[in-house]
Structure formats: structure tokens, C-alpha cells
Design a protein around this motif. Structure first.
Motif, PDB file in Angstrom:
ATOM      1  N   UNK A   1      64.373  32.702  34.934  1.00 59.20           N
ATOM      2  CA  UNK A   1      63.577  32.416  36.129  1.00 59.20           C
ATOM      3  C   UNK A   1      64.430  31.679  37.153  1.00 59.20           C
ATOM      4  N   UNK A   2      64.344  32.100  38.399  1.00 61.75           N
ATOM      5  CA  UNK A   2      64.972  31.406  39.515  1.00 61.75           C
ATOM      6  C   UNK A   2      63.923  31.238  40.601  1.00 61.75           C
ATOM      7  N   UNK A   3      63.876  30.063  41.216  1.00 57.16           N
ATOM      8  CA  UNK A   3      62.906  29.772  42.272  1.00 57.16           C
ATOM      9  C   UNK A   3      63.655  29.235  43.481  1.00 57.16           C
ATOM     10  N   UNK A   4      63.300  29.713  44.669  1.00 60.68           N
ATOM     11  CA  UNK A   4      63.956  29.312  45.909  1.00 60.68           C
ATOM     12  C   UNK A   4      63.010  28.479  46.765  1.00 60.68           C
ATOM     13  N   UNK A   5      63.588  27.506  47.488  1.00 62.89           N
ATOM     14  CA  UNK A   5      62.877  26.835  48.565  1.00 62.89           C
ATOM     15  C   UNK A   5      63.160  27.603  49.853  1.00 62.89           C
ATOM     16  N   UNK A   6      62.119  28.128  50.485  1.00 65.20           N
ATOM     17  CA  UNK A   6      62.305  28.863  51.727  1.00 65.20           C
ATOM     18  C   UNK A   6      62.726  27.924  52.852  1.00 65.20           C
ATOM     19  N   UNK A   7      63.135  28.491  53.963  1.00 68.53           N
ATOM     20  CA  UNK A   7      63.544  27.668  55.111  1.00 68.53           C
ATOM     21  C   UNK A   7      62.447  26.679  55.487  1.00 68.53           C
ATOM     22  N   UNK A   8      62.869  25.488  55.894  1.00 71.95           N
ATOM     23  CA  UNK A   8      61.953  24.420  56.319  1.00 71.95           C
ATOM     24  C   UNK A   8      61.063  23.943  55.186  1.00 71.95           C
ATOM     25  N   UNK A   9      61.404  24.245  53.958  1.00 75.25           N
ATOM     26  CA  UNK A   9      60.585  23.840  52.812  1.00 75.25           C
ATOM     27  C   UNK A   9      61.445  23.131  51.782  1.00 75.25           C
ATOM     28  N   UNK A  10      60.873  22.106  51.155  1.00 72.76           N
ATOM     29  CA  UNK A  10      61.556  21.420  50.060  1.00 72.76           C
ATOM     30  C   UNK A  10      62.913  20.876  50.456  1.00 72.76           C
ATOM     31  N   UNK A  11      63.922  21.205  49.653  1.00 72.20           N
ATOM     32  CA  UNK A  11      65.270  20.697  49.867  1.00 72.20           C
ATOM     33  C   UNK A  11      66.143  21.631  50.703  1.00 72.20           C
ATOM     34  N   UNK A  12      65.621  22.771  51.098  1.00 69.65           N
ATOM     35  CA  UNK A  12      66.396  23.674  51.951  1.00 69.65           C
ATOM     36  C   UNK A  12      66.563  23.064  53.342  1.00 69.65           C
ATOM     37  N   UNK A  13      67.698  23.340  53.952  1.00 71.35           N
ATOM     38  CA  UNK A  13      68.032  22.806  55.264  1.00 71.35           C
ATOM     39  C   UNK A  13      68.359  23.978  56.183  1.00 71.35           C
ATOM     40  N   UNK A  14      67.893  23.904  57.416  1.00 69.33           N
ATOM     41  CA  UNK A  14      68.207  24.964  58.370  1.00 69.33           C
ATOM     42  C   UNK A  14      68.184  24.420  59.786  1.00 69.33           C
ATOM     43  N   UNK A  15      68.881  25.111  60.666  1.00 73.83           N
ATOM     44  CA  UNK A  15      68.898  24.734  62.076  1.00 73.83           C
ATOM     45  C   UNK A  15      67.613  25.212  62.737  1.00 73.83           C
ATOM     46  N   UNK A  16      66.950  24.367  63.538  1.00 75.62           N
ATOM     47  CA  UNK A  16      65.716  24.801  64.202  1.00 75.62           C
ATOM     48  C   UNK A  16      65.957  26.030  65.081  1.00 75.62           C
ATOM     49  N   UNK A  17      65.062  27.001  64.998  1.00 78.01           N
ATOM     50  CA  UNK A  17      65.190  28.223  65.774  1.00 78.01           C
ATOM     51  C   UNK A  17      63.827  28.841  66.009  1.00 78.01           C
ATOM     52  N   UNK A  18      63.649  29.428  67.174  1.00 79.71           N
ATOM     53  CA  UNK A  18      62.415  30.115  67.486  1.00 79.71           C
ATOM     54  C   UNK A  18      62.359  31.525  66.948  1.00 79.71           C
ATOM     55  N   UNK A  19      63.479  32.036  66.399  1.00 80.16           N
ATOM     56  CA  UNK A  19      63.529  33.405  65.880  1.00 80.16           C
ATOM     57  C   UNK A  19      63.109  33.491  64.420  1.00 80.16           C
ATOM     58  N   UNK A  20      62.696  32.392  63.857  1.00 78.47           N
ATOM     59  CA  UNK A  20      62.340  32.316  62.444  1.00 78.47           C
ATOM     60  C   UNK A  20      61.066  33.120  62.180  1.00 78.47           C
ATOM     61  N   UNK A  21      61.131  34.105  61.276  1.00 77.96           N
ATOM     62  CA  UNK A  21      59.959  34.857  60.846  1.00 77.96           C
ATOM     63  C   UNK A  21      60.158  35.348  59.418  1.00 77.96           C
ATOM     64  N   UNK A  22      59.241  36.174  58.914  1.00 85.04           N
ATOM     65  CA  UNK A  22      59.296  36.626  57.524  1.00 85.04           C
ATOM     66  C   UNK A  22      60.525  37.497  57.269  1.00 85.04           C
ATOM     67  N   UNK A  23      60.987  38.240  58.261  1.00 85.78           N
ATOM     68  CA  UNK A  23      62.164  39.088  58.073  1.00 85.78           C
ATOM     69  C   UNK A  23      63.426  38.233  57.890  1.00 85.78           C
ATOM     70  N   UNK A  24      63.502  37.122  58.605  1.00 84.33           N
ATOM     71  CA  UNK A  24      64.637  36.202  58.438  1.00 84.33           C
ATOM     72  C   UNK A  24      64.641  35.633  57.022  1.00 84.33           C
ATOM     73  N   UNK A  25      63.455  35.263  56.519  1.00 83.15           N
ATOM     74  CA  UNK A  25      63.365  34.745  55.152  1.00 83.15           C
ATOM     75  C   UNK A  25      63.774  35.807  54.140  1.00 83.15           C
ATOM     76  N   UNK A  26      63.379  37.061  54.377  1.00 78.15           N
ATOM     77  CA  UNK A  26      63.768  38.141  53.468  1.00 78.15           C
ATOM     78  C   UNK A  26      65.275  38.330  53.465  1.00 78.15           C
ATOM     79  N   UNK A  27      65.901  38.215  54.639  1.00 75.63           N
ATOM     80  CA  UNK A  27      67.357  38.316  54.715  1.00 75.63           C
ATOM     81  C   UNK A  27      68.024  37.149  53.990  1.00 75.63           C
TER      82      UNK A  27
END
Length: 481
Positions: free
Chosen positions: A71-97
Motif C-alpha cells: 500500500x502507498x498513500x499520497x498527500x495531494x497538493x495543498x494537503x498534509x505534508x505536501x508542499x507546492x507553489x500557489x497557482x491558479x491553474x491547480x485542478x484535478x488534471x494537475x493532480x493526476x499528472x
């Protein structure tokens, strides 16, 4: 550390530079994929919205699952311990990528995907459509409508605005309890409510409200899948819906099943509400259904090997597929090295999301913090003092004469009675693009101080005060003294 760093400096296009560091954890002793048992198939867990991978422990620690699967579990962007640069282009397709990059960098085998709720389910569907060779099956718990229902959309906006701009602990806890009811249903266990509100207080306090609103915007601004995307999903699909859920009605799970014309899709309906995989009373049922679904599938070993196709070429091919899915040829010309290149946000939506992030970031360093000097919440939600008549019961009404102390076991053991939420709401239809755009503009200009009452104080003698109001000072008659 168990991070996957994704960095790209885009020389052209409209999305700009990107950076994200995606946190992951595994069921192995050392939380690394190199410890996977090669004889066991692999499961990828995607957590409910505004939470992180720790809230998948009900599946991670389930003996029937963890003993037979890696089993492997990921923290998505802006969630938990994941870190990301703020962006207005963030959507479900970006998370899938993001997941596709992490899958290839970690050299993972094809995985069974388990996703929960409004955030993870759209991501898992896009991932399966764009990268079918990485996905063995999909299990989708609490499938949301294509776009948010009108009453849910409005409630989410109000709940998170109240949370982000709370200026005292009572206001924060009240908003937090409303969010708990949205995620878990009207019958909420007090211990679960304590854990949820404590998690949000640590990871999404008002001092980090720009991060909170970015994660929320991905949910509110999601778009329906196209017919071509649905046709591209060919793996087996299990949909688990709660029969009594007002936010995730069963009919939308059935509609998704019918749209997956090339997949072996089936729906399981249980008498639950909210995100059932994290609610103790329903999690065992979800795990049992999930395990039986996997047991009927062919066991694919977890052999870690480099991708058969270079990452750049595979992501370029995925961009070409995405351009065809959404009928936008310009997407195929984006840089395959950036997850943001997969964004399908319209320019006005991306701009509105970025304006909202900037607006919420104003003054957040001086916002109220519910944490003590040790970085932990100052109290549990169940430890609050309910000494006033306006604290409502489960039916939303208040009753006088409640003499029980908050430390009384009868209060601690019963279901929560601290939030004013009706157990049932009238059904509504999914929100339109026009209404969603109006809400985006409103969030980008939201100013809580505009609702406050200005108090003008005039200093000086009484004659000066009365003169400023235009009211003459009454004359005192000596004969009346």
C-alpha cells in the motif's frame, strides 16, 4: 524523506513555473517502496478532501488488505505534508499528472486505486483515463456530482470563509463542526469530531488560509468529465455510495457507472453518509467490499522497474490525449515536464483562483491562531463550555434546563449537539458555470471587515458632541432644581 520533488521552469505557454513536493507513505516498516513484497499487488490510496494520508489508516491498517497487498498513500497538493507553489491553474488534471510523475519516478507497478470524495475521485478518474497502464482498477467511495450541488456549493463557501476568518476559538470550532457534519453526516462521533477539528487547526489554521482556499477551490471549480474521457477508462470500477448522503446522492454514482461504457463498472450502496471510509461505523463495510472486489482480480506482482517509456515522452503523449479529450489542441503544445501543463482551467477561472489566493493571503500572518505555544490545539472541541442557551441539539433547536456538565459521561458518550445543521436538506441540481464564476469573483474580492459596523467616537465636551449630531442641548430650568 518520503517526498517526490516535481520542478519545472516553463519557457513558454501560459501556466508559468511550478514546484511541488509530494509526500507519500507506505505500509512497509520503513515507509519506502523498496521494501515492497514483490509477490503482492500494489494499492494506491487517495485521501478525502482537506485531509491527508493519515486519514487512510482504516484501510492501511486493515489486516485483510495490508497482509495481502503493498500500500502507498499520497498527500495531494495543498494537503498534509505536501508542499507546492500557489497557482491558479491547480485542478484535478494537475493532480493526476502529479501522481503520474510520482508513479514513474518511484518505479511503481500498476496499482489498484482507492479514492474518496470530492477531491480524490475526480483525480483518480483523470489518472485512469490519461495513464491506463498505471491503473489496475478503480474503487471510488462517495462519488460526487459532476459539479457541486447548489446547496452544497453555498455551504462549502460559507463554512470555509467562516473558518478562514474566525477571530476566536468559539467561531472557529463552530465552523469546524459544520465541516465535520458535511464530511461525516449528521450523526457524528465526538472523538472523530475532535480529531478532525484538531487536524484542521494544525494544517489549515486561519494563519494559512491561502493554502486552505486553494485546496477548496479545486473542489468548488471542478468540471464534468467529457464523453471521450469516460470512454478511455477501461479498468474495472467499483463505486461505493451512501444511501442517505445528501451531498453525494446515489444517482450520481449510477450516472457515472453508466457513462463508463468500456469499463466493467458496478455500484455498491450501503446505508451511510459522508465519506464512509473514515467513519468507524462504516469503514469496516467499505473495507470488506473493497477487499472482495480486489480478491476477484488477477494478482499482479509489485516488481519495481524503470518505466518502459521515457518520462518526457510518456507525459507528452498524455498531453496529446488530453488535448483530444477536451478538444483543445493548444494543450498538446505545453511542456511535458510540468504538471501545470495538464491544467484544463479556463484563463478567467485560473485568474480568479489566483486572485482569491492573493486575497486570502492578505493579513493571514496576523490572523487568529488556535494553536498553543507547543504548536498543538489549545483544547479539544468536546471540552468546550456549553453554558449558553443558544447551543443547539441535533434537530437544530435549543432546549432550556440542560444541567449536565460537559465532563459528564452522558454528554461525552452521546452524539454531538453543538452545531446548527438540519439533518436533511432539500435536493438541488449541480451548479452552472455562470454561478460558479460569480462565486469565484466574490471570493476574489471578499473582505470580512466590510460587514463590521463602524463606530465613530467624538471626543470633547458635551456641547461639542451634541453639536456634531445636530441635536440641541436641553435647557435646564432653575425652578425645577
Amino acid at each position: 524523506m518520503p517526498y517526490v520533488d516535481l520542478f519545472s521552469s516553463v519557457s513558454g505557454g501560459s501556466v508559468g513555473d511550478d514546484f511541488a513536493s509530494i509526500w507519500y507513505t507506505t505500509s512497509t516498516n520503513f515507509c519506502c517502496v523498496s521494501s515492497f513484497d514483490p509477490e503482492k499487488p500494489c494499492i494506491m490510496l487517495l485521501h478525502p478532501p482537506t485531509l491527508d494520508s493519515t486519514w487512510m489508516n482504516a484501510q492501511m491498517n486493515e489486516p485483510r488488505i495490508s497482509s495481502d497487498y503493498n500500500i502507498i498513500a499520497f498527500d495531494l497538493r495543498c494537503c498534509g505534508k505536501s508542499i507546492s507553489r500557489p497557482t491558479g491553474w491547480h485542478d484535478a488534471y494537475v493532480e493526476a499528472a502529479d501522481l503520474a510523475f510520482a508513479h514513474q519516478i518511484l518505479q511503481l507497478p500498476p496499482c489498484h486505486i482507492f479514492a474518496v470524495g470530492n477531491h480524490s475521485v475526480p483525480v483518480a478518474l483523470r489518472f485512469a483515463a490519461l495513464f491506463p497502464e498505471m491503473c489496475l482498477s478503480l474503487t471510488l467511495c462517495a462519488v460526487p456530482p459532476p459539479t457541486e450541488l447548489k446547496h452544497v456549493f453555498t455551504a462549502i463557501e460559507e463554512m470555509f470563509q467562516s473558518w478562514c476568518y474566525a477571530d476566536d476559538l468559539e467561531s472557529l470550532e463552530h465552523a469546524g463542526m459544520e465541516i465535520v457534519r458535511f464530511m461525516c453526516g449528521t450523526e457524528v462521533d465526538m472523538d472523530l469530531a475532535d480529531e478532525l477539528i484538531a487536524h484542521w487547526a494544525v494544517h489549515y489554521p486561519p494563519t494559512r488560509r491561502a493554502r486552505t482556499i486553494q485546496a477548496t477551490s479545486v473542489i468548488l471549480n471542478r468540471t464534468p468529465m467529457t464523453r471521450r474521457e469516460c470512454e478511455a477508462i477501461r479498468c474495472p470500477v467499483l463505486i461505493i455510495q451512501g444511501e442517505y448522503s445528501d451531498t453525494h446522492p446515489v444517482k450520481y454514482g449510477d450516472a457515472l457507472m453508466e457513462s463508463l461504457v468500456n469499463a466493467d463498472a458496478r455500484t455498491y450502496v450501503t446505508g451511510g453518509q459522508g465519506f464512509m471510509s473514515m467513519v468507524p461505523s462504516f469503514a469496516n463495510i467499505v473495507n470488506q467490499v473493497f477487499f472482495k472486489f480486489l480478491a476477484a482480480k488477477e494478482r499482479v506482482p509489485s516488481i519495481l522497474r524503470p518505466p518502459a517509456e521515457p518520462i518526457y515522452e510518456r507525459m507528452r503523449r498524455a498531453l496529446e490525449d488530453l488535448a483530444e479529450f477536451v478538444n483543445d489542441p493548444s494543450i498538446a503544445d505545453q511542456d511535458p515536464r510540468s504538471s501545470l501543463s495538464f491544467s484544463c482551467c479556463k484563463a478567467e477561472v485560473a485568474q480568479a483562483q489566483m486572485d482569491t489566493i492573493r486575497n486570502y493571503a492578505k493579513g493571514q500572518n496576523d490572523a487568529f491562531s488556535p494553536l498553543g505555544p507547543d504548536g498543538r490545539p489549545t483544547r479539544k472541541y468536546s471540552e468546550r463550555i456549553q453554558g449558553h442557551w443558544f447551543h443547539g441539539e441535533r434537530d437544530g433547536l435549543s432546549y432550556a434546563g440542560n444541567g449536565l456538565s460537559t465532563n459528564d459521561r452522558r454528554v461525552r458518550d452521546r452524539k454531538d449537539t453543538g452545531a446548527l445543521s438540519a439533518p436533511h436538506v432539500l435536493p438541488s441540481e449541480p451548479i452552472s458555470f455562470e454561478l460558479a464564476q460569480d462565486s469565484r469573483i466574490r471570493r476574489a474580492t471578499y473582505n470580512p471587515t466590510s460587514f463590521s459596523v463602524d463606530k465613530h467616537v467624538i471626543k470633547g465636551s458635551m456641547n461639542k458632541v451634541m453639536a456634531s449630531t445636530g441635536v440641541p442641548l436641553p435647557r435646564v430650568m432653575h425652578g425645577m432644581l
